[in-house]
Enzyme design. Structure first.
Site, PDB file in Angstrom:
ATOM      1  N   GLY A 182       0.836  -1.405  -0.010  1.00 50.75           N
ATOM      2  CA  GLY A 182      -0.138   0.060  -0.126  1.00 50.75           C
ATOM      3  C   GLY A 182       0.928   1.205  -0.005  1.00 50.75           C
ATOM      4  CB  ALA A 228       1.122  -0.423   3.351  1.00 50.72           C
ATOM      5  CB  THR A 265      -3.734   2.599  -0.376  1.00 48.52           C
ATOM      6  OG1 THR A 265      -2.762   1.949  -0.968  1.00 48.52           O
ATOM      7  CG2 THR A 265      -3.765   4.272  -0.956  1.00 48.52           C
ATOM      8  CG  ASP A 266      -1.962  -2.261   2.023  1.00 50.65           C
ATOM      9  OD1 ASP A 266      -2.788  -3.033   1.397  1.00 50.65           O
ATOM     10  OD2 ASP A 266      -0.605  -2.528   2.174  1.00 50.65           O
ATOM     11  CE1 TYR A 267      -2.197  -0.056   6.988  1.00 47.88           C
ATOM     12  CE2 TYR A 267      -1.615   2.270   6.882  1.00 47.88           C
ATOM     13  CZ  TYR A 267      -1.405   1.073   6.907  1.00 47.88           C
ATOM     14  OH  TYR A 267      -0.099   0.815   7.285  1.00 47.88           O
TER      15      TYR A 267
END
Lengths: 413, 404
Positions: free
Chosen positions: B145, B171, B173-175
């Site tokens: 991400g 990361a 955008t991983d959230y």
């Protein structure tokens, strides 16, 4: 997918995205605003920097695929109309402080009497109950409370947040998922319920499980410019290219060390590192650092060799390299770069919506997912203040001409 | 105890790393039966990233893995073995939905692409989530991400104006991805329950994450604005910042949006004269003179523990909070009241902690009572209890090396 579902959206900027997601999925979403318009319409930035309720970019960003009515919920007549709308609704989304709507007779318990199937979604800073439930908040405050702010910024300065508010977007997206779980259950049971979303708990996910460090005795993670200090190791994520920055994951272990090995292989083949670095075991390197077999000085030296390799190449060159060799490198893009990114253009991501009252159409971020059987469509531009009063209150709720005029005269709509 | 809302939902989970497993964790909390496929050869990267319980870096001790996979059943398969692929096809017949988070080519190479799966299960739902989407020139660009966050513009929005941007933590955008992934999967499950039809979903993590930048994107389109990071400046608040507290690397966040909050702050920090000070009379003036203002506030905050400042200011109606570390969160009475940290039994560590569901459903609350699987922990359970294989067949799979 939610065609035929009715949503009442009472939210402020704390919850607008939730209703928009349900609208994207096909639900009929009615945005309920106070007479004169939502306070969000007073938030900038504004179109051509001229403030006005029909010029707020902040409003446009999270209200497409909704219709809008105005309703004064401070009056008994306004509340009665809301009760009648809620009697037919599948979802109601609100983001007032805990207790505010119940005090006005518009809490979940008040509305379920007429509509036991209602899914009533509440988005608040800290949840509906608890010792800090009535705390005053803001985006920054939620970031602090949820354990992400401490991880952002430079170690020699105070922590900083992202320059564009994020906390309630996380909470609103969670709220949409939660609302759908409740709705799925209703398809079998016939019963609605209240969904209670706490932004503090939502944003904690963005701390990548570091909040668990205390109970599991795992050691704190802390901020570092362009990376993080994890388990005592300084992990860089931002590197300087010759014309800007790139992000690169330079890490170790059985999963990620493989990428590091590929990068070092490439560097060695192009004379950018020595044989010793090339022969290093990047899978085991993390453990060697942790046990002191490799010194922190040596690790810093290795990173400086990588930094020198990056600084001699442009962002585009490094990105090409990453794509050709399966490396974990990407350029740090500006918002302008994002709009030009060939991937989003090739996928026809951007969606144009006409705003007849403006001189130009606007290009919006497109579908959040591509559904094979039931694609997301952009059916409506964000509504103007009270744009659908007549259509909804007369056409659908069945108010007569005189009743409608009377409500308008009293300032209720 | 009421039944869990997703008790009849069965998910075959090829997800890995962060964004995908976060989706299925959310559904498992609400009763979905999730069978997570793992490889012992190519282990999930999150098993190699901390925080690690008791600083033990072995793959079963990662809380990042544990938090994203709690409540799932784990089976290890060597998908290069034809017999392992037969197990997958049986699991597809069992499942309502299949989730995967590989780069676009991988599932096709195993014969697990949507067209193949729907031949054996016509109403299957399949969710593919990768960084940039299944099509387009960057479709094969894979990674974590932080890469999508950089490409989406998030990195360039965190930093000090006199330095190059520092970027969000890890990361980012991983959230975001898992929240939209859960929405997408639930929407498809609702559609299937109402119509009987499954479908394929292509979720590009970057495309979903850009909705969190809708304001700057639209502002750039409409007004040609250029965005740069502005540290803790905010157009609608002043003061607005992070101030030093007593102690090492201790901080408290304070944000005033209204004139009432500003006047209350002047009283709270025992500087009532500031309310009438011409340098700070309006929001615009407080922003223009924020270096002086921040210095004055810091001189007060630095004398106190951040929790004490938080309590003092909140009692006066001023938005304030300790900039919480993990230790602060663990002791936070609000998170304690909400049951944010949940202790669960664990096959290797005896017991561990995970974070609870981020939201609460009043009638059908989440049930978080099982840890993430250890490698291969539920091989027998999945094969015998879920697929109904007999002992001979399981022994044969073991001998074949299919459970690798």
């Amino acid at each position: 997918m939610l065609a035929g579902c009715h949503v009442l959206d009472l939210t402020t900027e704390r919850g607008l995205l939730c209703g928009q997601i349900l609208g994207d999925l096909g639900a009929d979403v009615i945005k309920v605003e106070p007479p004169g318009g939502s306070p969000v319409r007073a938030l900038g930035p504004f179109f051509k920097d001229e403030p006005g309720p029909e010029r707020s970019v902040c409003w446009w960003a999270y209200n497409r695929n909704k219709r809008a009515i105005t309703l004064n919920l401070e009056t008994a007549e306004g509340r009665e109309i809301l009760h009648r709308l809620a009697a037919k609704a599948d979802f109601l989304i609100e983001s007032e402080n805990p207790g505010d709507l119940p005090q006005r007779g518009l809490g979940y318990e008040d509305l379920r009497a007429r509509n036991p199937g209602l899914v009533y979604v509440s988005i608040t800073p800290f949840g509906q109950d608890g010792p800090k439930a009535s705390y005053a908040d803001s985006d920054l405050i939620i970031m602090a409370a949820g354990g992400t702010l401490i991880l952002y910024g430079d170690e020699d300065r105070p922590p900083i947040r992202m320059s564009v508010p994020q906390a309630y977007l996380h909470a609103s997206a969670d709220a949409a998922a939660a609302a759908l779980i409740a709705f799925y259950e209703r398809l079998s049971s016939g019963h609605g319920q209240q969904v209670d979303v706490a932004a503090q708990e939502s944003i904690a996910l963005a701390a990548q499980s570091t909040p668990l460090a205390a109970p599991i005795h795992g050691g704190e993670t802390s901020r570092m410019a362009g990376g993080a200090k994890m388990g005592g190791i300084r992990v860089p994520l931002v590197w300087l290219a010759s014309d800007g920055q790139v992000t690169c994951v330079f890490l170790f272990g059985p999963a990620i060390g493989v990428f590091t090995r590929r990068l070092v292989d490439y560097m060695y083949a192009h004379g950018a590192c020595d044989r010793a670095m090339h022969e290093t075991d990047w899978i085991a390197y993390g453990d060697m650092l942790a046990t002191g077999k490799v010194s922190m000085e040596e690790y810093e030296r290795v990173k400086s060799v990588v930094a020198a390799f990056f600084s001699g190449r442009t962002k585009a060159e490094l990105f090409d390299l990453a794509r050709a060799n399966n490396l974990l490198i990407a350029p740090v893009a500006t918002i302008g770069d994002v709009l030009e990114n060939p991937q989003f253009i090739a996928r026809e991501y951007w969606q144009q919506l006409d705003h007849p009252e403006l001189a130009m159409p606007l290009r919006y971020p497109g579908p959040f997912a591509r559904f094979g059987a039931s694609p997301i469509t952009f059916r409506r531009r964000p509504p103007r203040v009270g744009e659908h009063n007549r259509e909804i209150l007369m056409g659908e709720l069945g108010l007569g001409d005189r009743e409608f005029a009377e409500l308008a005269r009293k300032g209720i709509i | 105890m009421p039944e869990l809302p997703l008790k009849d939902v069965k998910i075959l989970d090829f997800m890995w790393v962060l964004a995908g497993p976060g989706v299925t964790r959310m559904l498992a909390d609400y009763g979905a039966t999730v069978v997570r496929i793992e490889s012992t050869e190519r282990i999930d990267p999150t098993r190699t990233v901390g925080p690690f319980q008791d600083h033990n870096t072995s793959p079963e001790y990662s809380a990042l893995w544990g938090n994203n996979n709690a409540g799932k059943y784990g089976i290890t398969l060597d998908l290069s073995r034809p017999k392992a692929r037969e197990v997958v096809f049986d699991l597809v017949r069992w499942a309502d939905a299949v989730g995967e988070a590989f780069s676009p080519k991988a599932m096709r190479n195993w014969g697990f692409d949507y067209e193949s799966l729907r031949k054996i299960k016509p109403d299957i739902i399949m969710l593919s989530t990768c960084l940039m989407g299944q099509t387009g020139p960057l479709s094969r660009f894979a990674g974590f991400g932080n890469l999508a966050a950089a490409l989406c513009g998030f990195y360039n929005l965190v930093g000090w104006s006199d330095r190059s941007p520092s970027g969000p933590f890890s990361a980012y955008t991983d959230y975001i991805g898992p929240r939209f992934g859960a929405v997408a999967l639930m929407a498809a499950l609702i559609h299937r329950k109402r119509t009987g039809h499954g479908q394929y979903i292509d979720l590009a993590q970057a495309e979903s994450a850009l909705h969190f930048l809708a304001v700057p994107l639209l502002d750039t389109v409409a007004n040609g604005r250029e965005y740069r990071p502005v540290a803790n400046y905010d157009p609608d608040h002043a003061p607005h910042g992070v101030y030093p507290a007593a102690g090492d690397d201790r901080w408290v966040a304070i944000a005033c949006r209204t004139e009432d909050q500003w006047r209350a702050l002047c009283l709270a920090i025992k500087r009532p004269e500031l309310a009438a000070d011409t340098r700070f009379k309006t929001l615009a003036l407080r922003q223009a003179n924020r270096a002086e203002l921040d210095k004055i506030i810091s001189e007060w905050t630095v004398r106190f523990d951040p929790h004490q400042t938080e309590g003092t200011l909140q009692a006066a109606g001023i938005p304030a909070y300790t900039v919480q570390t993990s230790d602060d969160m663990w002791r936070d009475p609000q998170l304690h009241h909400r049951g944010h940290f949940v202790q669960v039994p664990h096959a290797a560590m005896e017991k561990t902690y995970v974070e609870n569901s981020r939201f609460q459903l009043s009638r059908t609350p989440a049930r978080v009572d099982r840890a993430a699987p250890t490698l291969g922990e539920h091989n027998d359970y999945v094969l015998a209890n879920i697929l109904g294989y007999d002992e001979d067949r399981i022994t044969d799979l073991v001998a074949d090396g299919a459970l690798g």
